[in-house]
Design a protein around this motif. Structure first.
Motif, mmCIF file in Angstrom:
data_model
loop_
_atom_site.group_PDB
_atom_site.id
_atom_site.type_symbol
_atom_site.label_atom_id
_atom_site.label_comp_id
_atom_site.label_asym_id
_atom_site.label_seq_id
_atom_site.Cartn_x
_atom_site.Cartn_y
_atom_site.Cartn_z
ATOM 1 N N MET A 1 0.826 -1.205 0.000
ATOM 2 C CA MET A 1 0.000 0.000 0.000
ATOM 3 C C MET A 1 0.861 1.257 0.000
ATOM 4 S SD MET A 1 -3.428 -0.525 2.209
ATOM 5 C CE MET A 1 -4.019 0.969 1.420
ATOM 6 N N GLN A 2 1.957 1.254 0.770
ATOM 7 C CA GLN A 2 2.813 2.440 0.792
ATOM 8 C C GLN A 2 3.466 2.668 -0.566
ATOM 9 O OE1 GLN A 2 5.217 3.259 4.249
ATOM 10 N NE2 GLN A 2 6.866 4.113 3.026
ATOM 11 N N ASN A 3 3.911 1.600 -1.208
ATOM 12 C CA ASN A 3 4.475 1.737 -2.549
ATOM 13 C C ASN A 3 3.458 2.345 -3.506
ATOM 14 O OD1 ASN A 3 7.285 0.379 -3.354
ATOM 15 N ND2 ASN A 3 6.476 -0.724 -1.588
ATOM 16 N N ALA A 4 2.233 1.831 -3.473
ATOM 17 C CA ALA A 4 1.208 2.289 -4.408
ATOM 18 C C ALA A 4 0.776 3.717 -4.114
ATOM 19 C CB ALA A 4 0.009 1.350 -4.365
ATOM 20 N N SER A 5 0.505 4.021 -2.851
ATOM 21 C CA SER A 5 0.033 5.364 -2.511
ATOM 22 C C SER A 5 1.102 6.404 -2.793
ATOM 23 C CB SER A 5 -0.410 5.426 -1.040
ATOM 24 O OG SER A 5 0.663 5.104 -0.165
ATOM 25 N N SER A 6 2.366 6.062 -2.591
ATOM 26 C CA SER A 6 3.446 7.007 -2.881
ATOM 27 C C SER A 6 3.529 7.293 -4.374
ATOM 28 C CB SER A 6 4.777 6.456 -2.376
ATOM 29 O OG SER A 6 4.759 6.320 -0.965
ATOM 30 N N ARG A 7 3.388 6.261 -5.201
ATOM 31 C CA ARG A 7 3.466 6.464 -6.649
ATOM 32 C C ARG A 7 2.258 7.240 -7.176
ATOM 33 N NH1 ARG A 7 6.990 3.918 -9.971
ATOM 34 N NH2 ARG A 7 8.518 2.565 -8.997
ATOM 35 N N MET A 8 1.097 7.007 -6.574
ATOM 36 C CA MET A 8 -0.105 7.674 -7.062
ATOM 37 C C MET A 8 -0.228 9.103 -6.561
ATOM 38 S SD MET A 8 -3.154 4.821 -6.906
ATOM 39 C CE MET A 8 -2.925 4.499 -5.151
ATOM 40 N N LEU A 9 0.063 9.308 -5.284
ATOM 41 C CA LEU A 9 -0.279 10.573 -4.636
ATOM 42 C C LEU A 9 0.926 11.450 -4.329
ATOM 43 C CD1 LEU A 9 -2.878 9.048 -2.164
ATOM 44 C CD2 LEU A 9 -3.319 10.041 -4.411
ATOM 45 N N LEU A 10 2.119 10.857 -4.323
ATOM 46 C CA LEU A 10 3.329 11.621 -4.027
ATOM 47 C C LEU A 10 4.352 11.441 -5.144
ATOM 48 C CD1 LEU A 10 3.659 10.600 -0.251
ATOM 49 C CD2 LEU A 10 2.642 12.695 -1.152
ATOM 50 N N ALA A 11 3.840 11.315 -6.371
ATOM 51 C CA ALA A 11 4.703 10.946 -7.495
ATOM 52 C C ALA A 11 5.770 11.992 -7.802
ATOM 53 C CB ALA A 11 3.851 10.697 -8.741
ATOM 54 N N LYS A 12 5.520 13.254 -7.442
ATOM 55 C CA LYS A 12 6.491 14.314 -7.730
ATOM 56 C C LYS A 12 7.622 14.361 -6.703
ATOM 57 C CE LYS A 12 3.211 17.342 -10.130
ATOM 58 N NZ LYS A 12 2.575 18.688 -10.155
ATOM 59 N N LEU A 13 7.477 13.580 -5.628
ATOM 60 C CA LEU A 13 8.474 13.598 -4.562
ATOM 61 C C LEU A 13 9.445 12.429 -4.711
ATOM 62 C CD1 LEU A 13 6.131 14.471 -1.579
ATOM 63 C CD2 LEU A 13 7.474 16.034 -2.989
ATOM 64 N N THR A 14 10.481 12.440 -3.905
ATOM 65 C CA THR A 14 11.468 11.367 -3.934
ATOM 66 C C THR A 14 10.824 10.051 -3.510
ATOM 67 O OG1 THR A 14 13.180 12.964 -3.319
ATOM 68 C CG2 THR A 14 13.690 10.626 -3.020
ATOM 69 N N PRO A 15 11.006 8.965 -4.271
ATOM 70 C CA PRO A 15 10.478 7.662 -3.855
ATOM 71 C C PRO A 15 10.955 7.310 -2.456
ATOM 72 C CG PRO A 15 11.276 7.552 -6.105
ATOM 73 C CD PRO A 15 11.693 8.897 -5.572
ATOM 74 N N ASN A 16 10.076 6.707 -1.654
ATOM 75 C CA ASN A 16 10.426 6.514 -0.242
ATOM 76 C C ASN A 16 10.515 5.063 0.206
ATOM 77 O OD1 ASN A 16 7.632 5.676 0.664
ATOM 78 N ND2 ASN A 16 7.150 7.751 -0.026
ATOM 79 N N THR A 17 10.403 4.101 -0.722
ATOM 80 C CA THR A 17 10.453 2.707 -0.288
ATOM 81 C C THR A 17 11.676 1.953 -0.787
ATOM 82 O OG1 THR A 17 9.016 2.138 -2.158
ATOM 83 C CG2 THR A 17 7.957 2.448 -0.011
ATOM 84 N N VAL A 18 12.190 2.285 -1.958
ATOM 85 C CA VAL A 18 13.361 1.606 -2.520
ATOM 86 C C VAL A 18 14.413 2.664 -2.820
ATOM 87 C CG1 VAL A 18 14.227 0.108 -4.349
ATOM 88 C CG2 VAL A 18 11.885 -0.181 -3.503
ATOM 89 N N MET A 19 15.596 2.487 -2.298
ATOM 90 C CA MET A 19 16.592 3.557 -2.315
ATOM 91 C C MET A 19 17.646 3.447 -3.412
ATOM 92 S SD MET A 19 15.891 5.796 -0.004
ATOM 93 C CE MET A 19 14.104 5.566 -0.047
ATOM 94 N N THR A 20 17.667 2.362 -4.190
ATOM 95 C CA THR A 20 18.729 2.199 -5.183
ATOM 96 C C THR A 20 18.759 3.362 -6.174
ATOM 97 O OG1 THR A 20 18.505 -0.195 -5.015
ATOM 98 C CG2 THR A 20 19.720 0.654 -6.909
ATOM 99 N N GLY A 21 17.603 3.686 -6.732
ATOM 100 C CA GLY A 21 17.542 4.799 -7.677
ATOM 101 C C GLY A 21 17.876 6.128 -7.028
ATOM 102 N N ASN A 22 17.422 6.305 -5.777
ATOM 103 C CA ASN A 22 17.707 7.552 -5.071
ATOM 104 C C ASN A 22 19.208 7.731 -4.835
ATOM 105 O OD1 ASN A 22 14.967 7.989 -4.923
ATOM 106 N ND2 ASN A 22 14.771 7.341 -2.804
ATOM 107 N N VAL A 23 19.862 6.656 -4.396
ATOM 108 C CA VAL A 23 21.307 6.743 -4.140
ATOM 109 C C VAL A 23 22.059 7.017 -5.436
ATOM 110 C CG1 VAL A 23 23.339 5.438 -3.404
ATOM 111 C CG2 VAL A 23 21.220 5.302 -2.077
#
Length: 225
Positions: A131-153
């Motif tokens: 649910m956190q993965n889905a809600s983040s992609r749908m509702l916080l898509a303009k922000l930094t992804p918050n569940t998987v850090m490989t792309g962020n790093v």
């Protein structure tokens, strides 16, 4: 109470993801609850090194997928009603995390039924993080992804490399800041998840339950630039 800044909320959710994923990995036979990539790797490793709890990882995948789908359908239903979706979805995630904790604590208290209860805990955890993965992609898509850090790093290192090389455009500092804090909070959450589980067991999940419940109550300002 004023809603949290969207960026602060995304950073807090990164800490939740790190905490829950690490606690699940330590407590539940190496299960990754926040992302499925690690479970695919461990399922593959099971073929040559049996004994890693492959059954739970196989069960967690369809549960994760179902949670993402249900999150999407719920968000669309709320959208049709003209209602914001973030708070209800965060509330549902908090309930799943609470069920994760309850099943885990029960597995510790009732050793004779420990494995089925531990499996139930893992599936609730996978559902919550789906649910956190889905809600983040749908509702916080303009922000930094918050569940998987490989792309962020990866992106953070690239931005930092530009800074060191002197290629500093007007938005570089802001981009580095937006990447750095979720990565840091995820790392700190991971450490806290391991240490907290070592100290108090599954009851440590009260911390992420409280964090997600707080977001569900106060909401986030998702319209920030």
């Amino acid at each position: 109470m004023k809603p949290l800044s969207a960026h602060h909320g995304a950073t807090l959710l990164a800490g939740v993801a790190g905490f829950v994923d690490t606690l699940g990995f330590v407590a539940l036979f190496g299960l990754f609850t926040a992302h499925v990539t690690g479970n695919f790797v461990l399922i593959g490793a099971e073929l040559v090194q049996p004994g890693r709890g492959v059954a739970l990882k196989l069960l967690a995948f369809p549960v994760f997928v179902l949670a993402v789908a249900l999150c999407r359908w719920r968000a669309l239903a709320l959208e049709r009603q003209g209602r914001p979706a973030l708070r209800p979805l965060m509330g549902l995630q908090a309930m799943l995390l609470l069920a994760f904790m309850a099943a885990g604590v029960a597995s510790e208290l009732v050793p004779t039924h420990g494995q089925p209860l531990a499996y139930a805990a893992g599936l609730f955890g996978a559902g919550a993080m789906g649910m956190q993965n889905a809600s983040s992609r749908m509702l916080l898509a303009k922000l930094t992804p918050n569940t998987v850090m490989t792309g962020n790093v990866t992106q953070l290192v690239m931005e930092a490399s530009d800074w060191i090389a002197g290629r500093r455009d007007a938005g570089l500092h802001q981009r580095i800041s937006r990447l750095f804090y979720p990565v840091l909070t995820f790392a700190l959450g991971s450490i806290a998840g391991a240490l907290s589980y070592s100290a108090v067991g599954f009851a440590a999940l009260l911390l992420p339950v409280a964090a997600v419940t707080g977001i569900a109550i106060v909401g986030l300002r998702t319209t920030e630039p």
